[in-house]
Scaffold this motif. Structure first.
Motif, PDB file in Angstrom:
ATOM      1  N   ASP A 153       0.827  -1.204   0.000  1.00 58.63           N
ATOM      2  CA  ASP A 153       0.000   0.000   0.000  1.00 58.63           C
ATOM      3  C   ASP A 153       0.862   1.256   0.000  1.00 58.63           C
ATOM      4  O   ASP A 153       2.078   1.211   0.245  1.00 58.63           O
ATOM      5  N   GLY A 154       0.226   2.385  -0.298  1.00 51.81           N
ATOM      6  CA  GLY A 154       0.967   3.627  -0.469  1.00 51.81           C
ATOM      7  C   GLY A 154       1.656   4.116   0.782  1.00 51.81           C
ATOM      8  O   GLY A 154       2.706   4.763   0.706  1.00 51.81           O
ATOM      9  N   VAL A 155       1.087   3.826   1.958  1.00 50.47           N
ATOM     10  CA  VAL A 155       1.723   4.243   3.217  1.00 50.47           C
ATOM     11  C   VAL A 155       3.043   3.510   3.407  1.00 50.47           C
ATOM     12  O   VAL A 155       4.081   4.121   3.684  1.00 50.47           O
ATOM     13  N   GLU A 156       3.016   2.195   3.252  1.00 53.79           N
ATOM     14  CA  GLU A 156       4.247   1.422   3.417  1.00 53.79           C
ATOM     15  C   GLU A 156       5.246   1.742   2.309  1.00 53.79           C
ATOM     16  O   GLU A 156       6.459   1.817   2.552  1.00 53.79           O
ATOM     17  N   ALA A 157       4.758   1.959   1.089  1.00 52.18           N
ATOM     18  CA  ALA A 157       5.657   2.345  -0.003  1.00 52.18           C
ATOM     19  C   ALA A 157       6.336   3.670   0.306  1.00 52.18           C
ATOM     20  O   ALA A 157       7.535   3.847   0.062  1.00 52.18           O
ATOM     21  N   THR A 158       5.577   4.609   0.855  1.00 50.02           N
ATOM     22  CA  THR A 158       6.151   5.904   1.240  1.00 50.02           C
ATOM     23  C   THR A 158       7.230   5.721   2.294  1.00 50.02           C
ATOM     24  O   THR A 158       8.318   6.310   2.201  1.00 50.02           O
ATOM     25  N   ARG A 159       6.950   4.911   3.307  1.00 50.66           N
ATOM     26  CA  ARG A 159       7.934   4.690   4.363  1.00 50.66           C
ATOM     27  C   ARG A 159       9.229   4.112   3.792  1.00 50.66           C
ATOM     28  O   ARG A 159      10.331   4.565   4.140  1.00 50.66           O
ATOM     29  N   GLN A 160       9.103   3.136   2.898  1.00 51.84           N
ATOM     30  CA  GLN A 160      10.300   2.517   2.329  1.00 51.84           C
ATOM     31  C   GLN A 160      11.073   3.490   1.436  1.00 51.84           C
ATOM     32  O   GLN A 160      12.312   3.490   1.431  1.00 51.84           O
ATOM     33  N   ILE A 161      10.361   4.305   0.689  1.00 55.30           N
ATOM     34  CA  ILE A 161      11.034   5.304  -0.151  1.00 55.30           C
ATOM     35  C   ILE A 161      11.798   6.297   0.710  1.00 55.30           C
ATOM     36  O   ILE A 161      12.952   6.640   0.421  1.00 55.30           O
ATOM     37  N   ARG A 162      11.172   6.769   1.792  1.00 54.51           N
ATOM     38  CA  ARG A 162      11.841   7.741   2.655  1.00 54.51           C
ATOM     39  C   ARG A 162      13.069   7.140   3.330  1.00 54.51           C
ATOM     40  O   ARG A 162      14.044   7.832   3.591  1.00 54.51           O
TER      41      ARG A 162
END
Length: 231
Positions: free
Chosen positions: A79-88
């Motif tokens: 999901d986008g939340v976890e994807a955001t965390r990994q990108i950051r």
């Protein structure tokens, strides 16, 4: 799984003409295509790729380092939340702008805690989307009005540092902000580049749900940081 469609490698540093390179992540092909068509009409924005899952968004962001990932939240695979965390975590110089139709508390707070620099609702005017992309690319934070009211209305009831996912480095930076130190002094104190300090401050502002340094200082001091003053 949909293929990652990239238009070429993205330099980790911004280009000399200051164009903003954008990766679009959305699982709906029609929505994704419409957003890309819109962005292609805007001067200074280059759509360098499109992906259809959260995992593909992480892979493309890490490999190609766009300036901004425009991220939907409800996607397959990751999901986008976890994807955001990994990108950051894996590509901290890449800004994430959430563009979604959902404004539930858990999603808003989760995305901001994960490190998204912006949160807009689908249906935003093209000028608002353009301004948001440029804002997060420059290291600042942007929230749609309704989301900003939501976050600022709730933040005072939350233990700031403990609950919003600050990393140890972000806490160090916030501590120095709360003491009244400027970015250059913070950079020298922590032996970081000014750009890195700016990236940390942007992430801190997003997680605290604030838009100014003064608000960040208030939140930090409410949490007991900066009590010693500048030194």
């Amino acid at each position: 799984m949909s293929p990652i469609d990239l238009k070429g490698s993205v330099d980790p540093e911004r280009s000399v003409d200051d164009r903003v390179r954008v990766l679009v992540a959305d699982d709906h092909p029609i929505v994704r295509g419409g957003l890309i068509a819109l962005l292609d009409t805007l001067d200074g924005l280059d759509v360098v790729g499109q992906v259809g899952t959260g995992r593909e968004a992480v892979e493309a962001a890490v490999a190609h380092r766009p300036d901004v990932v425009v991220m939907d939240l409800r996607m397959p695979d990751l999901d986008g939340v976890e994807a955001t965390r990994q990108i950051r975590e894996r590509a901290p110089g890449v800004a994430v702008l959430v563009l979604t139709m959902f404004d539930e508390d858990a999603l808003v707070e989760g995305a901001l805690a994960a490190g998204a620099r912006g949160y807009l609702l689908k249906g935003a005017e093209s000028s608002e989307i353009e301004r948001a992309i440029r804002t997060v690319a420059s290291g600042d934070t942007v929230l749609s009005r309704s989301i900003a009211e939501h976050v600022l209305g709730r933040v005072t009831s939350v233990p700031v540092v403990a609950s919003l996912g600050l990393t140890p480095r972000e806490r160090e930076v916030l501590e120095l902000i709360a003491r009244g130190l400027g970015n250059a002094t913070i950079a020298a104190r922590l032996q970081l580049s000014p750009k890195t300090v700016g990236n940390h401050i942007s992430a801190i502002f997003t997680k605290l749900g604030v838009v100014t340094r003064a608000e960040a200082i208030v939140r930090a001091r409410e949490a007991g940081l900066g009590a010693g003053g500048a030194r």
